[in-house]
Design a protein around this motif. Structure first.
Motif, PDB file in Angstrom:
ATOM      1  N   GLY A 154      40.187  77.037   9.009  1.00  0.00           N
ATOM      2  CA  GLY A 154      38.875  77.186   8.386  1.00  0.00           C
ATOM      3  C   GLY A 154      38.806  76.710   6.954  1.00  0.00           C
ATOM      4  N   SER A 155      39.883  76.104   6.437  1.00  0.00           N
ATOM      5  CA  SER A 155      39.847  75.561   5.077  1.00  0.00           C
ATOM      6  C   SER A 155      38.756  74.499   4.983  1.00  0.00           C
ATOM      7  CB  SER A 155      41.203  74.952   4.714  1.00  0.00           C
ATOM      8  OG  SER A 155      42.213  75.940   4.680  1.00  0.00           O
ATOM      9  N   ASP A 156      37.969  74.541   3.900  1.00  0.00           N
ATOM     10  CA  ASP A 156      36.853  73.610   3.777  1.00  0.00           C
ATOM     11  C   ASP A 156      36.761  73.071   2.357  1.00  0.00           C
ATOM     12  OD1 ASP A 156      35.869  75.756   2.339  1.00  0.00           O
ATOM     13  OD2 ASP A 156      34.460  76.398   3.898  1.00  0.00           O
ATOM     14  N   GLU A 157      35.559  72.597   1.984  1.00  0.00           N
ATOM     15  CA  GLU A 157      35.390  71.985   0.664  1.00  0.00           C
ATOM     16  C   GLU A 157      35.643  72.974  -0.473  1.00  0.00           C
ATOM     17  OE1 GLU A 157      31.458  73.444   2.202  1.00  0.00           O
ATOM     18  OE2 GLU A 157      33.031  72.138   2.981  1.00  0.00           O
ATOM     19  N   THR A 158      35.560  74.273  -0.190  1.00  0.00           N
ATOM     20  CA  THR A 158      35.851  75.272  -1.230  1.00  0.00           C
ATOM     21  C   THR A 158      37.284  75.110  -1.732  1.00  0.00           C
ATOM     22  OG1 THR A 158      34.346  76.825  -0.156  1.00  0.00           O
ATOM     23  CG2 THR A 158      35.870  77.733  -1.781  1.00  0.00           C
ATOM     24  N   LEU A 179      39.347  66.296   3.971  1.00  0.00           N
ATOM     25  CA  LEU A 179      38.529  66.223   2.760  1.00  0.00           C
ATOM     26  C   LEU A 179      39.322  66.528   1.486  1.00  0.00           C
ATOM     27  CD1 LEU A 179      37.811  69.399   1.876  1.00  0.00           C
ATOM     28  CD2 LEU A 179      36.295  69.227   3.834  1.00  0.00           C
ATOM     29  N   PRO A 233      41.174  81.683   4.721  1.00  0.00           N
ATOM     30  CA  PRO A 233      40.809  80.781   3.618  1.00  0.00           C
ATOM     31  C   PRO A 233      40.576  81.509   2.302  1.00  0.00           C
ATOM     32  CG  PRO A 233      39.621  80.184   5.620  1.00  0.00           C
ATOM     33  CD  PRO A 233      40.307  81.490   5.908  1.00  0.00           C
ATOM     34  N   VAL A 271      43.946  68.867   5.826  1.00  0.00           N
ATOM     35  CA  VAL A 271      42.489  68.906   5.765  1.00  0.00           C
ATOM     36  C   VAL A 271      42.050  67.580   5.159  1.00  0.00           C
ATOM     37  CG1 VAL A 271      40.479  70.084   4.812  1.00  0.00           C
ATOM     38  CG2 VAL A 271      42.503  71.408   5.496  1.00  0.00           C
ATOM     39  N   HIS A 286      42.825  73.416  13.967  1.00  0.00           N
ATOM     40  CA  HIS A 286      43.340  72.723  12.793  1.00  0.00           C
ATOM     41  C   HIS A 286      43.949  71.398  13.241  1.00  0.00           C
ATOM     42  CE1 HIS A 286      47.175  74.253  14.260  1.00  0.00           C
ATOM     43  NE2 HIS A 286      46.698  75.486  14.169  1.00  0.00           N
ATOM     44  N   SER A 287      44.404  70.595  12.308  1.00  0.00           N
ATOM     45  CA  SER A 287      44.853  69.246  12.618  1.00  0.00           C
ATOM     46  C   SER A 287      46.044  69.222  13.572  1.00  0.00           C
ATOM     47  CB  SER A 287      45.215  68.510  11.332  1.00  0.00           C
ATOM     48  OG  SER A 287      46.329  69.122  10.679  1.00  0.00           O
TER      49      SER A 287
END
Length: 344
Positions: A134-138, A159, A109, A157, A197-198
């Motif tokens: 691990g990709s997130d709101e960042t 979000l 990420p 992702v 992951h998805s």
């Protein structure tokens, strides 16, 4: 001073005069306008080539406030699977005179963020992104800050929202289980299960749904992980049980090929004693022995559709995004299931 240093560049007016057309007509040819007759277009193109005319795309892009480039951020550029995706993207971009800049996140990420920033520094008009594990709101915050059109591909992702193009992994797994059940298999194991992951989660869901639909034991699962690994010891233990599995659906082709090698090392012949199905239809699948039955997730088509969708977003920035395009898979039946080749 030599002649090559003093000779002025060939202009579009020079091309027009050589082709016997107006400068406006030559400009229409450059812009690939359908208003120009084929014979006229050919004369202009031949004049460009003979005179060595070089189109100043940079100046044209400045007038349009675009650079004619897009970023493609992948997590494993060495994989033949992602090579197929890149080829699909490149085909559509070539037709639109768009250049693709490829970046590799290696499923990190942090590196993904750095690569996206670098692409933005090169003024790409948008990006196609296969999100890193691990990709997130960042990532969501960074994309919003950069104000960069983005199409997610193969993985998504939630979000992030926005556009997504991917394969129907769930229905692909369901097709594989249905085929095995139709061939008489009732003890089917899913090898390589993970929830990183998805794309992985959708495979897991497909297997759970299919085993429930056909009344099979749903707990026959062997865990997997990044880098195409699976729990070999757990697989071996399953094979030693009284009602051991007689077929496997695998997370991808690489794991499936490794499973076939493991079966042979244990004295079981894939396709004869044990059916194996992979996913992705890599080039190695058809050349394996026996040839590997696989779920073709059509990454080339995913790439084409992702590139076309991104170009639409760049050309019409006012359009609301959030479009999801799901490419249906097909089951390529080969000898690893003990049958002759066919597509379903």
């Amino acid at each position: 001073m030599s002649e090559c240093n003093t000779r002025r560049p060939v202009s579009l007016l020079d091309v027009a005069k050589a082709a016997g057309v107006s400068r406006a007509t030559a400009s229409l040819v450059l812009r690939q306008s359908p208003l120009v007759a084929d014979k006229t277009r050919l004369r202009v193109v031949e004049a460009m080539q003979s005179l060595g005319y070089i189109y100043n795309r940079g100046a044209a892009n400045l007038r349009r406030n675009r650079t004619g480039t897009i970023g493609l951020v992948l997590n494993n550029i060495g994989s033949p699977f992602y090579s197929a995706l890149m080829a699909g993207v490149d085909e559509v971009n070539e037709d639109g005179s768009v250049v693709t800049l490829v970046a590799n996140s290696v499923d990190s990420p942090d590196r993904q963020i750095r690569q996206i920033r670098r692409l933005r520094e090169h003024n790409v008009d948008g990006i196609i992104l296969c999100p890193a594990i691990g990709s997130d709101e960042t990532l969501a915050v960074e994309l919003a800050r950069l104000d960069l059109p983005c199409v997610q591909a193969l993985r998504h992702v939630e979000l992030l929202g926005g556009d997504y193009v991917g394969a129907d992994y769930r229905s692909g797994i369901e097709k594989a289980v249905r085929h095995l059940v139709g061939s008489g298999h009732r003890r089917i194991v899913f090898v390589g299960a993970m929830a990183l992951h998805s794309a992985a989660r959708e495979r897991n869901e497909g297997f759970r749904h299919a085993t429930g639909l056909h009344g099979l034991e749903g707990g026959l699962v062997v865990a997997g992980g990044p880098d195409n690994v699976y729990d070999v010891a757990a697989f071996d233990r399953l094979l030693k049980t009284r009602n051991s599995p007689d077929a496997a659906v695998c997370y991808n082709d690489v794991i499936a090929l490794n499973v076939m090698n493991r079966l042979r090392s244990l004295g079981r012949q894939p396709g004869r004693d044990f059916a194996v199905i992979g996913m992705d239809n890599l080039p190695q699948a058809a050349g394996a022995f026996p040839a590997l039955t696989t779920i073709d997730t059509r990454p080339h088509e995913v790439g084409r559709k992702a590139a076309a969708l991104l170009q639409k977003r760049i050309a019409q920035p006012g359009l609301a995004n959030g479009e999801h395009i799901i490419v249906p898979p097909s089951l390529i039946v080969r000898q690893s299931c003990g049958e002759t080749s066919a597509a379903a």
